[in-house]
Motif scaffolding. Structure first.
Motif, PDB file in Angstrom:
ATOM      1  N   SER A 291      39.634 -31.365  -8.199  1.00  0.00           N
ATOM      2  CA  SER A 291      38.930 -32.031  -7.105  1.00  0.00           C
ATOM      3  C   SER A 291      39.587 -31.675  -5.783  1.00  0.00           C
ATOM      4  N   GLY A 292      38.790 -31.421  -4.782  1.00  0.00           N
ATOM      5  CA  GLY A 292      39.307 -31.055  -3.473  1.00  0.00           C
ATOM      6  C   GLY A 292      38.179 -31.137  -2.462  1.00  0.00           C
ATOM      7  N   ASP A 293      38.288 -30.400  -1.404  1.00  0.00           N
ATOM      8  CA  ASP A 293      37.221 -30.359  -0.416  1.00  0.00           C
ATOM      9  C   ASP A 293      35.989 -29.689  -1.016  1.00  0.00           C
ATOM     10  N   GLY A 294      34.827 -29.984  -0.440  1.00  0.00           N
ATOM     11  CA  GLY A 294      33.577 -29.409  -0.940  1.00  0.00           C
ATOM     12  C   GLY A 294      32.443 -29.694   0.024  1.00  0.00           C
ATOM     13  N   TRP A 295      31.249 -29.309  -0.362  1.00  0.00           N
ATOM     14  CA  TRP A 295      30.062 -29.560   0.445  1.00  0.00           C
ATOM     15  C   TRP A 295      28.876 -29.789  -0.465  1.00  0.00           C
ATOM     16  N   VAL A 296      27.894 -30.517   0.054  1.00  0.00           N
ATOM     17  CA  VAL A 296      26.681 -30.861  -0.687  1.00  0.00           C
ATOM     18  C   VAL A 296      25.499 -30.670   0.272  1.00  0.00           C
ATOM     19  N   THR A 297      24.463 -30.000  -0.208  1.00  0.00           N
ATOM     20  CA  THR A 297      23.238 -29.820   0.571  1.00  0.00           C
ATOM     21  C   THR A 297      22.136 -30.651  -0.059  1.00  0.00           C
ATOM     22  N   LEU A 298      21.591 -31.584   0.704  1.00  0.00           N
ATOM     23  CA  LEU A 298      20.541 -32.481   0.230  1.00  0.00           C
ATOM     24  C   LEU A 298      19.213 -32.087   0.846  1.00  0.00           C
ATOM     25  N   ARG A 299      18.134 -32.317   0.112  1.00  0.00           N
ATOM     26  CA  ARG A 299      16.775 -32.177   0.645  1.00  0.00           C
ATOM     27  C   ARG A 299      16.097 -33.531   0.518  1.00  0.00           C
ATOM     28  N   VAL A 300      15.722 -34.086   1.663  1.00  0.00           N
ATOM     29  CA  VAL A 300      15.103 -35.412   1.687  1.00  0.00           C
ATOM     30  C   VAL A 300      13.846 -35.324   2.545  1.00  0.00           C
ATOM     31  N   PRO A 301      12.885 -36.246   2.335  1.00  0.00           N
ATOM     32  CA  PRO A 301      11.695 -36.257   3.191  1.00  0.00           C
ATOM     33  C   PRO A 301      12.070 -36.403   4.661  1.00  0.00           C
ATOM     34  N   VAL A 302      11.314 -35.729   5.515  1.00  0.00           N
ATOM     35  CA  VAL A 302      11.654 -35.726   6.936  1.00  0.00           C
ATOM     36  C   VAL A 302      11.612 -37.131   7.521  1.00  0.00           C
ATOM     37  N   ALA A 303      10.768 -38.002   6.963  1.00  0.00           N
ATOM     38  CA  ALA A 303      10.693 -39.370   7.484  1.00  0.00           C
ATOM     39  C   ALA A 303      11.945 -40.170   7.170  1.00  0.00           C
ATOM     40  N   ASP A 304      12.711 -39.785   6.126  1.00  0.00           N
ATOM     41  CA  ASP A 304      13.904 -40.520   5.720  1.00  0.00           C
ATOM     42  C   ASP A 304      15.194 -39.869   6.222  1.00  0.00           C
ATOM     43  N   LEU A 305      15.090 -38.851   7.089  1.00  0.00           N
ATOM     44  CA  LEU A 305      16.298 -38.146   7.526  1.00  0.00           C
ATOM     45  C   LEU A 305      17.236 -39.073   8.286  1.00  0.00           C
ATOM     46  N   ASP A 306      16.710 -39.847   9.198  1.00  0.00           N
ATOM     47  CA  ASP A 306      17.570 -40.738   9.987  1.00  0.00           C
ATOM     48  C   ASP A 306      18.243 -41.785   9.108  1.00  0.00           C
TER      49      ASP A 306
ATOM     50  N   ASP B 154       6.864 -21.731   2.343  1.00  0.00           N
ATOM     51  CA  ASP B 154       8.273 -22.002   2.655  1.00  0.00           C
ATOM     52  C   ASP B 154       8.405 -22.825   3.932  1.00  0.00           C
ATOM     53  N   LEU B 155       7.638 -22.455   4.959  1.00  0.00           N
ATOM     54  CA  LEU B 155       7.718 -23.208   6.205  1.00  0.00           C
ATOM     55  C   LEU B 155       7.232 -24.636   6.031  1.00  0.00           C
ATOM     56  N   GLU B 156       6.142 -24.806   5.311  1.00  0.00           N
ATOM     57  CA  GLU B 156       5.638 -26.167   5.084  1.00  0.00           C
ATOM     58  C   GLU B 156       6.624 -26.999   4.279  1.00  0.00           C
ATOM     59  N   SER B 157       7.334 -26.348   3.322  1.00  0.00           N
ATOM     60  CA  SER B 157       8.350 -27.075   2.564  1.00  0.00           C
ATOM     61  C   SER B 157       9.504 -27.515   3.457  1.00  0.00           C
ATOM     62  N   GLN B 158       9.928 -26.643   4.388  1.00  0.00           N
ATOM     63  CA  GLN B 158      11.001 -27.017   5.298  1.00  0.00           C
ATOM     64  C   GLN B 158      10.561 -28.094   6.278  1.00  0.00           C
ATOM     65  N   VAL B 159       9.292 -28.086   6.648  1.00  0.00           N
ATOM     66  CA  VAL B 159       8.792 -29.127   7.541  1.00  0.00           C
ATOM     67  C   VAL B 159       8.726 -30.468   6.824  1.00  0.00           C
ATOM     68  N   ALA B 160       8.292 -30.445   5.560  1.00  0.00           N
ATOM     69  CA  ALA B 160       8.123 -31.698   4.822  1.00  0.00           C
ATOM     70  C   ALA B 160       9.453 -32.273   4.349  1.00  0.00           C
ATOM     71  N   MET B 161      10.400 -31.399   3.949  1.00  0.00           N
ATOM     72  CA  MET B 161      11.678 -31.852   3.393  1.00  0.00           C
ATOM     73  C   MET B 161      12.804 -31.344   4.283  1.00  0.00           C
ATOM     74  N   SER B 162      13.535 -32.272   4.886  1.00  0.00           N
ATOM     75  CA  SER B 162      14.646 -31.897   5.751  1.00  0.00           C
ATOM     76  C   SER B 162      15.865 -31.538   4.920  1.00  0.00           C
ATOM     77  N   SER B 163      16.671 -30.640   5.445  1.00  0.00           N
ATOM     78  CA  SER B 163      17.909 -30.227   4.795  1.00  0.00           C
ATOM     79  C   SER B 163      19.088 -30.918   5.474  1.00  0.00           C
ATOM     80  N   VAL B 164      19.969 -31.503   4.657  1.00  0.00           N
ATOM     81  CA  VAL B 164      21.150 -32.204   5.163  1.00  0.00           C
ATOM     82  C   VAL B 164      22.390 -31.559   4.548  1.00  0.00           C
ATOM     83  N   GLN B 165      23.213 -30.958   5.377  1.00  0.00           N
ATOM     84  CA  GLN B 165      24.452 -30.310   4.939  1.00  0.00           C
ATOM     85  C   GLN B 165      25.613 -31.266   5.181  1.00  0.00           C
ATOM     86  N   VAL B 166      26.256 -31.721   4.088  1.00  0.00           N
ATOM     87  CA  VAL B 166      27.359 -32.683   4.185  1.00  0.00           C
ATOM     88  C   VAL B 166      28.633 -31.996   3.718  1.00  0.00           C
TER      89      VAL B 166
END
Length: 376
Positions: A182-197, A276-288
């Motif tokens: 276990s150590g440092d890492g990153w996680v990329t999430l895809r969530v609906p654009v309405a739930d990004l905030d 692809d563009l419609e998927s990116q518009v509908a689902m936001s990407s969150v890099q943590v």
């Protein structure tokens, strides 16, 4: 006196000389006139040649400079007129398909330019890609990653990718497969654009948020162009299918089939890009990005800790001294060799001088006369 024929008056010598001089003068004048006329003709011909050559060169230069601009303007006008005209004709045509299937539908670039000409109004819904990123400090990176996966699932999303600990992945041992440490890492999430905030706000529950950012990218123009391309290519595929059914020869059928394959390939590519563009518009990407809390460093508080720190400092100093000695040793050896060479040269020169001095003194002693004995 010159004799003259019978019936002619006698001519004196002076008269004959004057007649000859007049004739010769007239001949000379006629020759000068002819020479001047010939020279003038040659000058005119040379001048015409230079003017002709200059005109040809000027015409060539004008053609080189002006012709490309005229061709470009003509091509732009023809392309504009062809784009303005209806690209498709649904009336059945029984004529040959040669050359028709090629120009039957506009290219994707033409469709994009025609679609781009009419930008969507501000009242229409726009296609905007929203992305988020954050750096969170946590106690346990693996547990935080699992919590982020549960958070994405709660909001109707998923984990697109992640990396925890070592990048080499699980290690196979005798006791089975051991996960990376276990150590440092990153996680990329895809969530609906309405739930990004809401997801960005929920990151505070996972640990200490060190940095956050939200970016937007308006892709309305790109999606509009792609939809126009898809409509144009779909109509082109339909028209080519009709033309294939009307083909009267094998060559016409092959031409239409080649054009149809090309249009179908362009249509599939445009559909995939739009998807692809419609998927990116509908689902936001969150890099943590997940980082562990740094452990507190122990300060030396007693004699033992001080002694240990001093011993470590001594070892570090000795290591530095050994490294410096190892670095200087080759240079010292080279300096020693140079010093020996210089010492040998100096010693040789001194020996030569000593031998010369001894030889000179001996020679002086030999040449010096013996003193005469004194008389009593």
């Amino acid at each position: 006196m010159t004799t003259t024929p019978t019936g002619l008056p006698p001519l004196s010598d002076d008269t004959v000389d004057r007649i000859e001089e007049a004739v010769f003068a007239q001949i000379a004048e006629e020759r000068d006139t002819e020479r001047a006329h010939t020279a003038l003709t040659r000058r005119r011909a040379r001048r015409r040649g230079w003017l002709t050559a200059g005109g040809v060169a000027a015409a060539f230069a004008v053609g080189v400079l002006v012709t490309p601009a005229i061709l470009n303007a003509t091509g732009a006008a023809s392309s504009g007129s062809s784009a303005a005209s209806a690209p498709y004709d649904t009336t059945p045509r029984p004529q040959s398909l040669s050359g028709v299937a090629k120009d039957m539908a506009p290219s994707s670039g033409g469709a994009a330019s025609s679609a781009g000409g009419s930008a969507p109004s501000t009242n229409e819904a726009r296609d905007v890609i929203r992305t988020g990123s954050a750096t969170v400090q946590v106690d346990d990176v693996r547990k935080a990653a699992d919590a982020l996966a549960a958070l994405a699932k709660k909001h109707g999303g998923f984990v697109e990718s992640q990396q925890i600990g070592s990048a080499q992945g699980p290690v196979a041992t005798d006791g089975g497969i051991v996960p990376p440490p276990s150590g440092d890492g990153w996680v990329t999430l895809r969530v609906p654009v309405a739930d990004l905030d809401a997801v960005m706000d929920a990151l505070r529950e996972q640990g200490t948020v060190l940095a956050t950012s939200i970016g937007t990218n308006d892709v309305t123009t790109a999606t509009t162009d792609l939809r126009a391309q898809i409509d144009s290519l779909t109509a082109s595929v339909t028209r080519l299918t009709q033309l294939m059914s009307q083909a009267t020869s094998v060559s016409d059928l092959l031409t239409a089939e080649t054009a149809l394959t090309d249009r179908q390939s362009q249509l599939q590519s445009a559909q995939q890009q739009l998807k692809d563009l419609e998927s990116q518009v509908a689902m936001s990407s969150v890099q943590v990005t997940l980082v562990r809390e740094a452990p507190a460093a122990a300060d030396p508080a007693g004699f033992g800790d001080g002694l240990a720190a001093g011993w470590k400092g001594l070892i570090v100093s000795l290591n530095a001294l050994v490294i410096a000695l190892g670095f200087l040793l080759p240079w010292l050896a080279l300096a020693l060799v140079v010093a020996l060479i210089v010492w040998a040269i100096v010693r040789t020169r001194r020996a030569r001088r000593t031998r010369r001095a001894i030889a000179g003194s001996m020679q002086a002693a030999e040449t010096e006369p013996e003193p005469e004995p004194q008389k009593p």
